[in-house]
Design an enzyme around this catalytic site. Structure first.
Site, PDB file in Angstrom:
ATOM      1  N   HIS A 257      33.323 -32.796 142.386  1.00 55.69           N
ATOM      2  CA  HIS A 257      32.745 -34.095 142.750  1.00 55.69           C
ATOM      3  C   HIS A 257      32.415 -34.930 141.516  1.00 55.69           C
ATOM      4  O   HIS A 257      32.198 -34.408 140.418  1.00 55.69           O
ATOM      5  CB  HIS A 257      31.475 -33.892 143.590  1.00 55.69           C
ATOM      6  CG  HIS A 257      30.404 -33.129 142.871  1.00 55.69           C
ATOM      7  ND1 HIS A 257      29.573 -33.713 141.931  1.00 55.69           N
ATOM      8  CD2 HIS A 257      30.040 -31.825 142.928  1.00 55.69           C
ATOM      9  CE1 HIS A 257      28.742 -32.805 141.449  1.00 55.69           C
ATOM     10  NE2 HIS A 257      29.009 -31.645 142.037  1.00 55.69           N
TER      11      HIS A 257
ATOM     12  N   GLU B 121      28.185 -25.592 146.302  1.00 62.88           N
ATOM     13  CA  GLU B 121      27.842 -25.161 144.943  1.00 62.88           C
ATOM     14  C   GLU B 121      27.129 -23.810 144.998  1.00 62.88           C
ATOM     15  O   GLU B 121      26.558 -23.433 146.033  1.00 62.88           O
ATOM     16  CB  GLU B 121      26.940 -26.230 144.301  1.00 62.88           C
ATOM     17  CG  GLU B 121      26.424 -25.927 142.907  1.00 62.88           C
ATOM     18  CD  GLU B 121      27.525 -25.686 141.885  1.00 62.88           C
ATOM     19  OE1 GLU B 121      28.201 -24.635 141.989  1.00 62.88           O
ATOM     20  OE2 GLU B 121      27.696 -26.510 140.974  1.00 62.88           O
TER      21      GLU B 121
END
EC number: 5.4.2.11
Length: 249
Positions: free
Chosen positions: A9, A87
């Site tokens: 990202h 994550e």
């Protein structure tokens, strides 16, 4: 030969503030939005198109993917979201400033927490407001699946089953795939694909917003991989990631 594009990202607000983020659902910074646009533009310029996309359930990855697909005029393709691409969970470190934490505990300890395959950060407790079990997006997970902290191996152990059960068959069916995810979920996937040792993975830094292309053989073993960025920009951004865990004067 198959191709898959991995994309971390764009810079998030907490990346900008140099904080441990993990499963905290923070959005992109203005720079991160621009990085995502640039990723979409370079993919378009290089002739990439996609039939399916995979991402996490965290908005910084989802929004990055939206922006990229918008640049490519592909917002209509199927997008599959899974917590397994989240994550790595940073436990009780989530929300703390990385440089301040390095000052307090030492750079070596913070490097182990950030980069080691085996060392876990201090765990959350279940009564902590940051505990993911309180979040409706994880309502379908069993208590055992909800982490209080994770090392990279833990992250790999949830990413790879999803790769094998869902992403790999999609690629093998001939669909062109992009995965928009996070620094550590992608490091875990790269460790698996390239069969890297625990020592090698410690030094791997994946920068925000730069597409990483893997060319794979018929068994989905890597032939080669490359970033869609010039060498100078790539090194600068990788160095920025490495510097995040260092104490500042």
């Amino acid at each position: 030969m198959y191709k898959v594009v991995l994309l971390r990202h764009g810079e998030s607000i907490w990346n900008m503030e140099n904080r441990f983020t993990g499963w905290t659902d923070v959005d992109l910074s203005p720079k991160g939005i621009e990085e995502a646009k640039q990723a979409g533009k370079i993919l378009k310029e290089k002739g990439f198109t996609f039939d399916a996309a995979f991402t996490s359930v965290l908005k910084r990855a989802i929004r990055t993917l939206w922006i990229v697909l918008d640049e490519l005029d592909l917002m209509w393709i199927p997008v599959y979201k899974s917590w397994r691409l989240n994550e790595r969970h940073y436990g009780a470190l989530q929300g703390l400033n990385k440089a301040e934490t390095a000052k307090k505990y030492g750079e070596e300890q913070v490097k182990l927490w950030r980069r080691s395959a085996e060392v876990r950060p201090p765990a959350l407790t279940k009564d902590d407001p940051r505990y993911p079990g309180n979040d409706p997006r994880y309502a379908d997970l069993s208590e055992d699946e909800i982490p209080l902290t994770e090392n990279l191996i833990d992250t790999i152990n949830r990413v790879i089953p999803y790769w094998e059960s869902t992403i790999a068959p999609t690629i093998k069916s001939g669909k062109r795939v992009i995965i928009a995810a996070h620094g550590n979920s992608l490091r875990g996937l790269v460790k698996y694909l390239d069969n890297l040792s625990n020592e090698e993975i410690m030094e791997l830094n994946i920068p925000t917003g730069i597409p990483l292309v893997y060319e794979l053989d018929e068994n989905l073993k890597p032939i080669r991989h490359y970033y869609l960025a010039d060498e100078e920009e790539l090194k600068k951004k990788q160095q920025e990631v490495a510097e995040q865990g260092k104490a500042r004067a």
